[in-house]
Design an enzyme around this catalytic site. Structure first.
Site, PDB file in Angstrom:
ATOM      1  N   GLY A 114      -5.950  -1.676   2.284  1.00  0.00           N
ATOM      2  CA  GLY A 114      -4.634  -1.856   1.687  1.00  0.00           C
ATOM      3  C   GLY A 114      -3.663  -2.485   2.663  1.00  0.00           C
ATOM      4  CB  SER A 115      -0.968  -4.946   2.322  1.00  0.00           C
ATOM      5  OG  SER A 115      -1.886  -6.026   2.270  1.00  0.00           O
ATOM      6  N   GLY A 116       0.380  -2.980   4.108  1.00  0.00           N
ATOM      7  CA  GLY A 116       1.382  -2.003   4.510  1.00  0.00           C
ATOM      8  C   GLY A 116       1.106  -1.410   5.881  1.00  0.00           C
ATOM      9  CG  HIS A 117      -2.043   0.132   6.725  1.00  0.00           C
ATOM     10  ND1 HIS A 117      -1.333   1.301   6.610  1.00  0.00           N
ATOM     11  CD2 HIS A 117      -2.908   0.113   5.684  1.00  0.00           C
ATOM     12  CE1 HIS A 117      -1.762   1.969   5.551  1.00  0.00           C
ATOM     13  NE2 HIS A 117      -2.709   1.268   4.964  1.00  0.00           N
TER      14      HIS A 117
ATOM     15  CE  LYS B  25      -7.362   1.085   7.377  1.00  0.00           C
ATOM     16  NZ  LYS B  25      -7.592  -0.268   6.827  1.00  0.00           N
TER      17      LYS B  25
ATOM     18  CG  ASP C  68     -10.376   0.664   2.118  1.00  0.00           C
ATOM     19  OD1 ASP C  68      -9.813   0.433   1.028  1.00  0.00           O
ATOM     20  OD2 ASP C  68      -9.771   0.651   3.205  1.00  0.00           O
TER      21      ASP C  68
ATOM     22  CG  HIS D 261      -2.595   5.354   2.873  1.00  0.00           C
ATOM     23  ND1 HIS D 261      -3.690   5.794   3.557  1.00  0.00           N
ATOM     24  CD2 HIS D 261      -2.753   4.019   2.715  1.00  0.00           C
ATOM     25  CE1 HIS D 261      -4.495   4.765   3.806  1.00  0.00           C
ATOM     26  NE2 HIS D 261      -3.946   3.678   3.305  1.00  0.00           N
TER      27      HIS D 261
END
Lengths: 339, 339
Positions: free
Chosen positions: A60-63, A111, A116, A225
């Site tokens: 996921g993005s945001g990292h 991860k 994922d 998250h």
């Protein structure tokens, strides 16, 4: 352009954030990478390189800068970014695998989040059907909790950055698929992490905090998250917080007396560098007091949770080869030395 | 250790934050620099280098990595950190000047804040009395406002980072005092900046925001200590915000048609990288649409205001020599390439 502004963020349409940010990454670093908007992948400009084992990761993005900011020379060959806090789909992973395969095989660094893991598994099977050799290594270094919101087993966090750098160096140095895969595994086995939060992040689509954490409280063992940690308590001194982090990591890792360590103090996105170096000061002292030698370090915001205030500690037990690979040249948007 | 915890910060005693953070910087980067706690200065391990012009800078803390994070090879020889948002004192600047002088002279890079300017002036006079050749260049690139809370004339912001890198490369390459000083001046003359904030920072001593900015509002033209900007308005899209930044900078800089630019999108401390790259995407497009060529860029949080959410844009009009100096190797905690 009329936009419903949410929270304290720079945004156009929240639905376009990931694609626009990746387009910005590509515009800023055309010497290193390209963004394939159709396939939704970030690909190293040098890929595919015939005969080199390729590394891809995603999630996921945001990292950010994880993972797109680690694509370039000596680290990742491609990244598959999902929407914010959302797994990428197998098609992205398959496209990335095909884009970077130079005949020597492709390592998937995954991860440990259920989505994922499942999606990378499907992509690896599809790639194998296409005749590409793929290995898949799951990172699960977070000692805070066993099983959580999106994960069976331990979550994968800071060790991912270290594995991408170190295994990327092995691949750049000509190691074969088994060796590069084994290097990722070794980093994962020798690394442990623990994170804490002082605020919630705010996903752009909802504009609302994921959880409520009053000022003066700390969530110990937070995920990236906003997954719950071990417990919540009154925020003590930085020294107190680092005591908890170091104890959690060392009691699980059980490094040998005198072990040489890489200490990675990571910011979660909203904590400034002055505080990260304050934390490092405590980490360095406490590791030495425990009879250990922090001989390498990384300090900054490398695996984040949007604008969450907080930090994580990752400790990796080094050996001569891991040190050599860590020190090897790297050139990516977010991590660079020797080139 | 009992600590009155304030805001969402990692702290021991707030009064010790700067010293402890700098001790952490030195513990993390012993190959590059040392922290002289008595003199309250950060000094490059290689200083003094006989025959090399030395560069020092300094100012209030809270803007990390500025300036201590830019001490090392090919950039600053020393930094003088004051307390948070407080000018360092002349004794620090004099000690730094003496510590780095290799006989070829010392350049003081001074952000235009009244306290910094006065104190650096006193230190330069004292150093001259001791037989050290000192030049002092004031950086005043912020186009937002003329005269403000702590400044007569324009404030010095993002161009400081660029001047330290570029003039540091000139000095490393053997340029003499006049040439290095002139390089700092040229960067300042060819650079303009404009910053915006989405939240206030919170100084650790008070634990209270400096100003009140409701969610959904943006302060246009903010300074790095929360000094008021040009105006406050409803937060529009990222594209709208970048329109204001680009227009403010270009209308003042008036670059030649087709000019080659360095575009520096800087985070203020609390804004994550995913948003900075979104902003860069807009900046890159709008500069090109204006007939300009962003041929170099820097994206990240390099001159911050504690944990303030916000960003600034600095545009530097390049020429062949400035490009060569920008590209030259640098190795500091916060900026590194080619080494």
């Amino acid at each position: 352009m009329a936009v419903e502004t949410k929270a304290r963020k720079f945004l156009n349409n929240p639905a376009d954030l990931v694609a626009e940010s990746l387009a910005g990454l590509a515009a800023a670093h055309p010497d290193l990478l390209r963004y394939d908007a159709a396939a939704k992948i970030v690909v190293s400009k040098g890929a595919p390189k015939q005969g080199k084992v390729a590394l891809i990761s995603g999630g996921g993005s945001g990292h950010e800068p994880l993972h797109g900011g680690f694509v370039g020379i000596g680290m990742l060959d491609a990244a598959c970014p999902g929407e914010v806090f959302t797994s990428p789909v197998p098609d992205q992973m398959l496209a990335a695998t095909k884009a970077v395969d130079g005949g020597a095989g492709v390592v998937h660094i995954v991860k440990n989040y259920t989505g994922d893991v499942l999606n990378f598994k499907m992509a690896a099977e599809d790639a194998a059907d296409d005749g590409i050799k793929v290995t898949s290594i799951v990172i699960d270094d977070d000692v805070a909790v066993q099983d959580s919101l999106y994960t069976a087993g331990r979550r994968g966090v800071g060790a991912t950055v270290l594995a991408e750098k170190i295994a990327g160096a092995a691949a750049a140095g000509g190691a074969d698929l088994a060796t590069v895969s084994d290097t990722v595994k070794r980093v994962n086995e020798r690394a442990r992490s623990f994170g804490v939060a002082l605020s919630s992040c705010i996903p752009p689509a909802s504009g609302k905090p994921i959880f409520d954490l009053p000022e003066g409280q700390v969530e110990l063992g937070i995920g990236i998250h906003g997954e719950p940690g071990r417990r919540r308590e009154s925020l003590g001194s930085a020294s107190d917080v680092v005591d908890v982090m170091v104890e959690a990591v060392l009691s699980d890792l059980k490094p040998a007396k005198g072990a040489r360590l890489l200490a990675f103090v990571n910011g979660m996105g909203g904590t400034p560098l002055i505080e990260l170096y304050l934390l490092y000061h405590e980490v360095d002292r406490k590791l030495r007091a425990a009879g250990l030698e922090p001989v390498r370090n990384l300090i900054g915001s490398y695996i984040t949770s949007l604008e969450m205030a907080g930090a994580s500690l990752t400790v990796l037990e080094l050996d001569d080869e891991l040190i050599r690979l860590w020190d090897a040249p790297v050139h990516t948007p977010a991590l660079r030395w020797g080139i």
